[in-house]
Motif scaffolding. Structure first.
Motif, mmCIF file in Angstrom:
data_model
loop_
_atom_site.group_PDB
_atom_site.id
_atom_site.type_symbol
_atom_site.label_atom_id
_atom_site.label_comp_id
_atom_site.label_asym_id
_atom_site.label_seq_id
_atom_site.Cartn_x
_atom_site.Cartn_y
_atom_site.Cartn_z
ATOM 1 N N PHE A 160 78.915 42.518 62.588
ATOM 2 C CA PHE A 160 77.803 43.245 63.168
ATOM 3 C C PHE A 160 76.963 42.253 63.912
ATOM 4 O O PHE A 160 76.191 42.589 64.965
ATOM 5 N N GLY A 161 77.248 40.840 63.997
ATOM 6 C CA GLY A 161 76.622 39.935 64.768
ATOM 7 C C GLY A 161 77.236 39.349 66.023
ATOM 8 O O GLY A 161 78.429 40.005 66.250
ATOM 9 N N THR A 162 76.792 38.577 66.500
ATOM 10 C CA THR A 162 77.387 37.851 67.763
ATOM 11 C C THR A 162 78.188 36.594 67.359
ATOM 12 O O THR A 162 78.138 36.026 66.325
ATOM 13 N N THR A 163 78.839 36.054 68.366
ATOM 14 C CA THR A 163 79.592 34.454 68.125
ATOM 15 C C THR A 163 78.614 33.570 67.730
ATOM 16 O O THR A 163 78.889 32.705 66.695
ATOM 17 N N ALA A 164 77.635 33.656 68.500
ATOM 18 C CA ALA A 164 76.444 32.488 68.204
ATOM 19 C C ALA A 164 76.006 32.645 66.690
ATOM 20 O O ALA A 164 75.657 31.577 65.919
ATOM 21 N N GLY A 176 74.924 26.463 59.004
ATOM 22 C CA GLY A 176 73.843 26.626 58.270
ATOM 23 C C GLY A 176 74.319 26.487 56.893
ATOM 24 O O GLY A 176 73.624 25.948 55.767
ATOM 25 N N GLY A 177 75.388 27.371 56.475
ATOM 26 C CA GLY A 177 75.876 27.391 55.068
ATOM 27 C C GLY A 177 76.371 25.950 54.779
ATOM 28 O O GLY A 177 76.123 25.868 53.408
ATOM 29 N N MET A 215 74.557 18.178 63.745
ATOM 30 C CA MET A 215 75.832 18.917 63.202
ATOM 31 C C MET A 215 76.326 19.422 64.808
ATOM 32 O O MET A 215 77.379 20.027 64.790
ATOM 33 N N ARG A 216 75.572 19.119 65.851
ATOM 34 C CA ARG A 216 76.254 19.385 67.097
ATOM 35 C C ARG A 216 76.404 20.773 67.398
ATOM 36 O O ARG A 216 77.291 21.555 67.948
ATOM 37 N N VAL A 217 75.222 21.804 66.852
ATOM 38 C CA VAL A 217 75.260 23.108 66.856
ATOM 39 C C VAL A 217 75.379 23.408 68.431
ATOM 40 O O VAL A 217 74.457 22.909 69.175
ATOM 41 N N PRO A 218 76.127 24.243 68.829
ATOM 42 C CA PRO A 218 76.242 24.849 70.497
ATOM 43 C C PRO A 218 74.648 25.236 70.641
ATOM 44 O O PRO A 218 73.863 26.009 69.874
ATOM 45 N N SER A 229 80.847 19.591 62.340
ATOM 46 C CA SER A 229 80.218 18.933 63.610
ATOM 47 C C SER A 229 81.305 18.635 64.766
ATOM 48 O O SER A 229 80.878 18.967 65.710
ATOM 49 N N ILE A 230 82.396 18.377 64.340
ATOM 50 C CA ILE A 230 83.495 18.143 65.192
ATOM 51 C C ILE A 230 83.876 19.370 66.008
ATOM 52 O O ILE A 230 84.005 19.491 67.254
ATOM 53 N N LEU A 231 84.097 20.645 65.093
ATOM 54 C CA LEU A 231 84.220 21.911 65.786
ATOM 55 C C LEU A 231 82.972 22.293 66.711
ATOM 56 O O LEU A 231 83.396 22.931 67.715
ATOM 57 N N ASN A 232 81.816 22.027 66.036
ATOM 58 C CA ASN A 232 80.869 22.547 67.209
ATOM 59 C C ASN A 232 80.820 21.672 68.205
ATOM 60 O O ASN A 232 80.492 22.270 69.431
#
Length: 268
Positions: free
Chosen positions: A43-47, A55-56, A122-125, A262-265
């Motif tokens: 139900f949500g967006t990619t973000a 966050g989890g 965590m280098r969150v977009p 973090s690397i994936l973000n």
């Protein structure tokens, strides 16, 4: 205490009966965060998905500290009950309450105040940053319930009862799924709804466990907890000395997942 099957006879059968609900509880706990991701992904967006995933992981890093220390309580309580020392068992439970209350409050303050810094680490977009901060802060606000639930489960396992904690996890997962669908799917609350569902589910499970312990005669504490038990200082030190290595071990594993996330973000 006298009917605890771990104290006499063959160990294999009671060990298997104890281990199966414990393993099933761990499986349900592992799926717990997956439910949030599935519903938000639907139900949500990619973000939003990025926010819940990151966050989890941050919340898991905080939770493993509690679960590791809880293992120390389980071992010490099992030893005291097996040795038929109810006063020592009461001291351990009182020490757990004091220690875990302080840790829960500390983790809550740190995560609420530094949620943004943790997200940046965590280098969150950039697109997912606000929702990640919201998710961490809401979940952190319910840390006292997460800690309390794990504390009660540790006490039950220390008494040789792993089936009741499995019931508590099952209730929490069921409530979490229902509330996820309501908050995220129906009310479109996105990550905030997923986090709120998690907190309410953990709180409901904890209050159910207290009522279950109080009004189910078979599962009451086999000792009386008095105010004087909270004045004992040795129990806290013993819990830390036994549980801290377990908590540190689990935390190291979680750190590896934080690094991978973090690397994936950083890829966007």
């Amino acid at each position: 205490m006298e009917n605890n099957t771990f104290l006499e006879g063959k160990i294999a059968a009671p060990l298997i009966r104890f281990a199966i609900p414990l393993m099933m509880s761990l499986v349900l706990q592992a799926l717990y965060g997956g439910v949030d991701l599935m519903v938000v992904g639907k139900f949500g967006t990619t973000a939003s998905i990025s926010a819940v995933a990151t966050g989890g992981q941050v919340m898991q890093a905080a939770t493993v500290i509690i679960t590791g220390l809880t293992m120390g309580v389980t071992v010490l309580l099992g030893q005291a009950i097996g040795a038929k020392k109810p006063e020592e068992a009461a001291h351990i439970v009182a020490g757990q309450i004091k220690l875990f209350t302080c840790i829960a409050l500390l983790i809550t303050v740190v995560l609420v105040c530094f949620a943004k810094q943790a997200s940046l680490l965590m280098r969150v977009p950039e697109e997912a940053l606000p929702e990640t901060i919201t998710y961490i802060r809401i979940c952190a606000s319910g840390m006292i319930f997460i800690t309390a639930y794990n504390s009660v489960s540790g006490i039950f396992r220390g008494m040789g009862n792993s089936r009741s904690p499995f019931l508590f996890v099952l209730i929490a997962c069921t409530i979490n799924i229902i509330l996820d669908l309501v908050f995220v799917g129906l009310f479109h609350m996105s990550t905030a709804g997923a986090a709120l569902a998690t907190v309410i589910a953990q709180a409901s499970s904890f209050f159910f466990s207290i009522v279950y312990m109080k009004y189910t005669k078979k599962h009451r504490l086999p000792f009386r907890l008095k105010l004087s038990d909270f004045k004992q200082k040795g129990a806290v030190r013993r819990i830390i000395s036994l549980g801290l290595p377990i908590a540190a071990q689990d935390f190291q594993v979680t750190v590896s997942f934080l690094i991978i996330t973090s690397i994936l973000n950083s890829l966007g």
